[in-house]
Design a protein around this motif. Structure first.
Motif, PDB file in Angstrom:
ATOM      1  N   UNK A  31       0.839  -1.195   0.000  1.00  0.00           N
ATOM      2  CA  UNK A  31       0.000   0.000   0.000  1.00  0.00           C
ATOM      3  C   UNK A  31       0.877   1.248   0.000  1.00  0.00           C
ATOM      4  N   UNK A  32       0.663   2.155  -0.947  1.00  0.00           N
ATOM      5  CA  UNK A  32       1.370   3.437  -0.964  1.00  0.00           C
ATOM      6  C   UNK A  32       0.700   4.347   0.061  1.00  0.00           C
ATOM      7  N   UNK A  33       1.431   4.672   1.104  1.00  0.00           N
ATOM      8  CA  UNK A  33       0.888   5.463   2.208  1.00  0.00           C
ATOM      9  C   UNK A  33       0.882   6.952   1.889  1.00  0.00           C
ATOM     10  N   UNK A  34       1.954   7.418   1.289  1.00  0.00           N
ATOM     11  CA  UNK A  34       2.071   8.817   0.885  1.00  0.00           C
ATOM     12  C   UNK A  34       2.850   8.863  -0.417  1.00  0.00           C
ATOM     13  N   UNK A  35       2.693   9.948  -1.147  1.00  0.00           N
ATOM     14  CA  UNK A  35       3.424  10.142  -2.393  1.00  0.00           C
ATOM     15  C   UNK A  35       4.177  11.457  -2.350  1.00  0.00           C
ATOM     16  N   UNK A  82       5.357  21.456   4.530  1.00  0.00           N
ATOM     17  CA  UNK A  82       5.692  21.452   3.113  1.00  0.00           C
ATOM     18  C   UNK A  82       5.418  20.080   2.508  1.00  0.00           C
ATOM     19  N   UNK A  83       5.738  19.940   1.232  1.00  0.00           N
ATOM     20  CA  UNK A  83       5.456  18.685   0.540  1.00  0.00           C
ATOM     21  C   UNK A  83       6.477  17.618   0.924  1.00  0.00           C
ATOM     22  N   UNK A  84       6.059  16.354   0.758  1.00  0.00           N
ATOM     23  CA  UNK A  84       6.972  15.233   0.959  1.00  0.00           C
ATOM     24  C   UNK A  84       7.973  15.176  -0.195  1.00  0.00           C
ATOM     25  N   UNK A  85       9.214  14.876   0.125  1.00  0.00           N
ATOM     26  CA  UNK A  85      10.241  14.663  -0.892  1.00  0.00           C
ATOM     27  C   UNK A  85      10.441  13.181  -1.192  1.00  0.00           C
ATOM     28  N   UNK A  86       9.720  12.324  -0.463  1.00  0.00           N
ATOM     29  CA  UNK A  86       9.796  10.884  -0.663  1.00  0.00           C
ATOM     30  C   UNK A  86       8.383  10.315  -0.645  1.00  0.00           C
TER      31      UNK A  86
END
Length: 225
Positions: A31-35, A82-86
């Protein structure tokens, strides 16, 4: 959660408020938890299972880190709003605690000991990143694998046998090599007592493998938690 350095110094009332706002959820593997490029809504704490941190660019993908219990990820994005970098996905059945990012930032502003703990957590992450970069730039593929095997063997009880926590292609990406290079690295380490069959790796001569790996305390010793 109190076992995490980040939360040890947090006052009981503030800690209770964070936990009251949190969600404990279970996820199946894959499952992709975050993008990456999404806004940081939650601080994620891995309670059970394994989570792979990965990144993509122009059709290529690489593994950055594996998070196991009890560990958290992407604290910096939460604090900076801020946005996720991973990106992150589960590699096994996992249970995660999701703490709203806004609640974490509020606790940081109100609780000085918590702010200090956050600074120490980020400093530890920075030092771990430098160690990983030094290993990537200063070692051959076989040397990186040998040192990883020594750490994994010690973490899994020192029996001379290791169960890989992920598929070999994921391990290869984590160590900064292609699956083909990983296969060649395993083959070259057979001369030092390493035998790999599926997800199980047996080490018959730890002393010889250690002599080859030449662990460096400035790379391989992790800061105490």
């Amino acid at each position: 959660m109190r076992d995490l350095t980040l939360f040890r110094s947090l006052g009981d009332e503030a800690f209770a408020q964070l936990m009251d706002a949190a969600y404990l959820q279970r996820f199946p593997p894959g499952v992709v938890l975050i993008s990456e490029n999404e806004r940081a809504d939650f601080l994620h704490v891995v309670v059970e299972g394994t989570v792979e941190m990965f990144a993509t660019s122009h059709g290529r993908e690489t593994t950055i880190e594996l998070i196991r219990p009890v560990g958290l990820f992407l604290l910096a994005a939460v604090l900076k709003d801020q946005i996720y970098l991973q990106s992150a996905r589960t590699l096994a059945k996992s249970q995660l605690l999701l703490i709203p990012a806004e609640k974490v930032r509020m606790a940081m502003e109100r609780e000085l000991p918590f702010m200090r703990a956050i600074v120490m957590e980020l400093a530890s992450d920075y030092r771990s990143t430098i160690r990983d970069l030094k290993s990537l730039k200063l070692r051959t593929s076989a040397e990186r694998l040998a040192n990883w095997l020594l750490r994994a063997e010690a973490e899994q009880g020192g029996s001379g046998q290791i169960e890989l926590p992920c598929e070999k292609r994921t391990l290869a990406a984590r160590l900064g090599m292609t699956p083909e290079n990983l296969s060649r690295a395993f083959a070259s380490l057979s001369a030092y007592g390493v035998q790999s069959k599926g997800s199980i790796v047996a080490i018959s001569d730890l002393s010889r493998l250690s002599d080859f790996a030449a662990p460096d305390p400035l790379i391989d010793e992790r800061d105490p938690s």
